[in-house]
Design an enzyme around this catalytic site. Structure first.
Site, mmCIF file in Angstrom:
data_model
loop_
_atom_site.group_PDB
_atom_site.id
_atom_site.type_symbol
_atom_site.label_atom_id
_atom_site.label_comp_id
_atom_site.label_asym_id
_atom_site.label_seq_id
_atom_site.Cartn_x
_atom_site.Cartn_y
_atom_site.Cartn_z
ATOM 1 N N ASP A 132 0.819 -1.218 0.000
ATOM 2 C CA ASP A 132 0.000 0.000 0.000
ATOM 3 C C ASP A 132 0.852 1.266 0.000
ATOM 4 O O ASP A 132 1.931 1.282 0.596
ATOM 5 C CB ASP A 132 -0.920 0.025 1.224
ATOM 6 C CG ASP A 132 -2.011 -1.036 1.156
ATOM 7 O OD1 ASP A 132 -2.296 -1.505 0.045
ATOM 8 O OD2 ASP A 132 -2.564 -1.379 2.217
ATOM 9 N N TYR A 161 5.321 -8.344 9.101
ATOM 10 C CA TYR A 161 5.063 -6.905 9.207
ATOM 11 C C TYR A 161 5.157 -6.456 10.662
ATOM 12 O O TYR A 161 4.923 -7.244 11.594
ATOM 13 C CB TYR A 161 3.651 -6.566 8.723
ATOM 14 C CG TYR A 161 3.333 -6.950 7.307
ATOM 15 C CD1 TYR A 161 3.466 -6.034 6.259
ATOM 16 C CD2 TYR A 161 2.859 -8.230 7.001
ATOM 17 C CE1 TYR A 161 3.148 -6.383 4.959
ATOM 18 C CE2 TYR A 161 2.550 -8.590 5.699
ATOM 19 C CZ TYR A 161 2.692 -7.662 4.684
ATOM 20 O OH TYR A 161 2.387 -8.009 3.397
#
Length: 304
Positions: free
Chosen positions: A38, A66
């Protein structure tokens, strides 16, 4: 140049923006990323160059990790901080034990509903494009099986929760944030995301776009480029006899007398991919097929 470079994507850029920059810096037409990150997110984004783009989908299938920040008390339509606020609870105060329980429910193989603002397609059209045209209510979003292999809360400070997650392909960390907020009854969204690894690539072996340009100019870029077979370490290795190389590269099906596969006896699948070498030189990805007592090898992707 048929290599892979691990770019540290900055926030504010799309994955396509990174591809365009790499194409310009290296003056290479054939460049591709290995899975969208993103625009608001930063982190590891392996970029394939030249023929290495053939293995983009194989890297895309790798597990990823992440570090994420979840902000409770604010729910948005995109599940992240770039969206329109749908709900706000400024007095949000949740007991820590309930937060821990909410994250426990995200562990393992789960049915996850992806955000409507995502690149997933419905009827051949991206859901995010349909949503931006005001057609979000007409989209039927189906849950998908994903595997959250590890999820650890790193810090809880007021209404912000920092956590680490290791997950399978197709996992939306934004959805984890949204679902935790929904479980806690106060709403939540992803306010920060850093991809720390994608397969064998991690933050330590990544370089910035500025470094890419610098290394390209001073002739040291080779130190930061990876061979295609580096990312295929999960595949078994097949050694092709030199006499079979020409027939194999021309698309022929090779019988088991003309190649060997390490670990073949322990492989139960009837068809699977392997790394193919000839005289210790990587030549591509092949597909092994097992039919009763017959084992054959055929080229799937060539890199010579």
């Amino acid at each position: 140049m048929n290599k892979i470079v691990n770019i540290l994507k900055p926030t504010g850029m799309t994955s396509h923006d990174v591809v365009s920059c790499v194409r310009r810096i290296l003056n290479i037409k054939k460049v591709g990323h290995t899975g969208t990150l993103d625009p608001d997110a930063a982190g590891v984004l392996p970029i394939c160059l030249g023929r290495a783009t053939k293995v983009s989908e194989l890297i895309l299938n790798k597990d990823k990790s992440y570090i994420c920040e979840l902000t409770l008390g604010i729910e948005t339509d995109t599940y992240d901080s770039s969206g329109t606020i749908l709900y706000r609870n400024d007095g949000c105060s949740i007991d820590k034990s309930k937060i821990v329980q909410a994250f426990k429910l995200q562990e393992g193989e789960i049915d996850q509903i992806p955000p409507v603002y995502s690149a997933l397609k419905v009827g051949g059209k991206k859901m995010c494009d349909l949503a931006r045209k005001g057609k979000a209510d007409s989209i039927e979003i189906k849950p998908r099986k994903v595997n959250i292999k590890k999820i650890d809360i790193l810090n809880i400070s007021d209404n912000k929760i920092t956590f680490y997650v290791e997950c399978s392909k197709g996992t939306y960390v934004r959805s984890i944030c949204h679902d935790v907020g929904a479980y806690l009854g106060c709403g939540g969204h992803m306010s920060f995301l850093l991809r720390t690894s994608s397969g064998r690539f991690d933050l330590e072996n990544s370089i910035t776009l500025e470094q890419l340009e610098e290394f390209s100019k001073n002739g040291t870029l080779d130190e930061y480029l990876y061979d295609v077979d580096y990312v295929l370490n999960n595949l078994l290795e097949a050694d092709l006899k030199p006499s079979a190389k020409k027939y194999y590269t021309n698309g022929g099906t090779i019988d088991s007398k003309r190649f060997t596969v390490k670990g073949l006896k322990n492989h139960d699948e009837k068809t699977y991919l392997v790394r193919v070498y000839c005289q210790n030189i990587f030549i591509g990805v092949g597909k092994i097929s097992k039919d009763n007592n017959t084992i054959t090898l055929k080229s799937d992707k060539l890199f010579i």
